[in-house]
Design an enzyme around this catalytic site. Structure first.
Site, PDB file in Angstrom:
ATOM      1  N   LYS A 120      71.562  19.423  50.039  1.00 20.45           N
ATOM      2  CA  LYS A 120      72.440  19.444  48.576  1.00 20.45           C
ATOM      3  C   LYS A 120      72.950  17.951  48.115  1.00 20.45           C
ATOM      4  O   LYS A 120      73.061  17.493  47.063  1.00 20.45           O
ATOM      5  CB  LYS A 120      73.860  20.158  49.132  1.00 20.45           C
ATOM      6  CG  LYS A 120      74.583  20.430  47.718  1.00 20.45           C
ATOM      7  CD  LYS A 120      75.902  20.942  48.136  1.00 20.45           C
ATOM      8  CE  LYS A 120      76.859  19.878  48.441  1.00 20.45           C
ATOM      9  NZ  LYS A 120      78.369  20.087  48.247  1.00 20.45           N
ATOM     10  N   ASP A 138      75.892  24.310  45.369  1.00 23.65           N
ATOM     11  CA  ASP A 138      77.211  24.349  46.299  1.00 23.65           C
ATOM     12  C   ASP A 138      77.848  25.827  46.117  1.00 23.65           C
ATOM     13  O   ASP A 138      77.294  26.619  45.403  1.00 23.65           O
ATOM     14  CB  ASP A 138      78.059  23.048  45.854  1.00 23.65           C
ATOM     15  CG  ASP A 138      78.948  23.494  44.432  1.00 23.65           C
ATOM     16  OD1 ASP A 138      78.352  24.390  43.729  1.00 23.65           O
ATOM     17  OD2 ASP A 138      79.796  22.904  44.380  1.00 23.65           O
TER      18      ASP A 138
END
Ligand code: SF4
Length: 211
Positions: A120, A138
């Protein structure tokens, strides 16, 4: 959800916010990398408060490395998980100095090899600092994508792959910001604000709220 609807949603999100930005403060790829690393399980506001004090003093790998773990903790101790984040940040600075000439590498594998940097974080840095069409999923993006049925998946990786597949090229650079902001302010976790949502008529969530 079909692709015609998806494009309508994206067009609406773009119209509403043509040039979306991260809410983290940064002015170099290195500042962004460290801010994203610090933001795991913490709010952008709390990270900005810390980096607003840290970066005027130290905003390069050498300068932060020179603070040492204990010195860095003084700046970031208001952020959750600051002990492990301080250690990872110092190790990351060391690796940037040793392996990348003090620069942030524009390379997924090299980024993910840095301590505290996962897929991420690498996606955010590649997207926001370097303009790659990556999509960092997320908790907000995961929720919005599944709830609205825009891109469903059982894991964040599933949702990322689905988004990469269904989002047309012209929207790829900005989609992760639009969806994060939408999840942070409108399609919030506990009770989504469907009544004031700009994509309510297109969203396929079954239990819309009136607020
Ligand atoms: S209509 Fe409600 S559930 Fe759908 S995206 Fe908007 S806020 Fe989220």
């Amino acid at each position: 959800m079909n692709n015609v609807k998806r494009v309508q949603i994206l067009e609406r999100l773009r119209e509403n916010n043509p040039n979306p930005q991260t809410e983290l403060n940064w002015s170099s790829p290195f500042e962004l990398l460290i801010a994203v690393l610090l933001s795991a399980q913490a709010t952008d506001v709390s990270v900005n408060k810390a980096t607003d004090k840290l970066y005027p003093v130290a905003n390069t790998p050498q300068a932060i490395y020179d603070l040492g773990v204990e010195g860095l903790k003084e700046y970031i101790k208001t952020i959750g998980l600051f002990n492990s984040k301080a250690e990872n940040t110092i190790k990351t600075c060391r690796m940037l100095l040793d392996l990348h000439n003090g620069e942030v590498p524009e390379d997924r594998a090299a980024l993910e090899a840095l301590p505290g940097v996962g897929r991420k974080t690498a996606n955010v840095v590649l997207n926001t600092a370097f303009g790659w069409p990556t999509i960092a999923v997320d908790t907000h993006i995961y929720r919005v994508s599944n709830r609205s049925k825009f891109a469903m998946g059982k894991t964040v990786d599933d949702v990322e792959q689905k988004l990469l597949k269904v989002v047309p090229k012209e929207f790829k650079l900005d989609v992760h910001h639009w969806l994060i902001l939408h999840g942070r302010y409108t399609c919030v976790a506990r009770k989504p604000r469907c009544g004031s949502c700009i994509i309510e008529d297109l969203c396929e969530f079954k239990e819309k709220t009136e607020v």
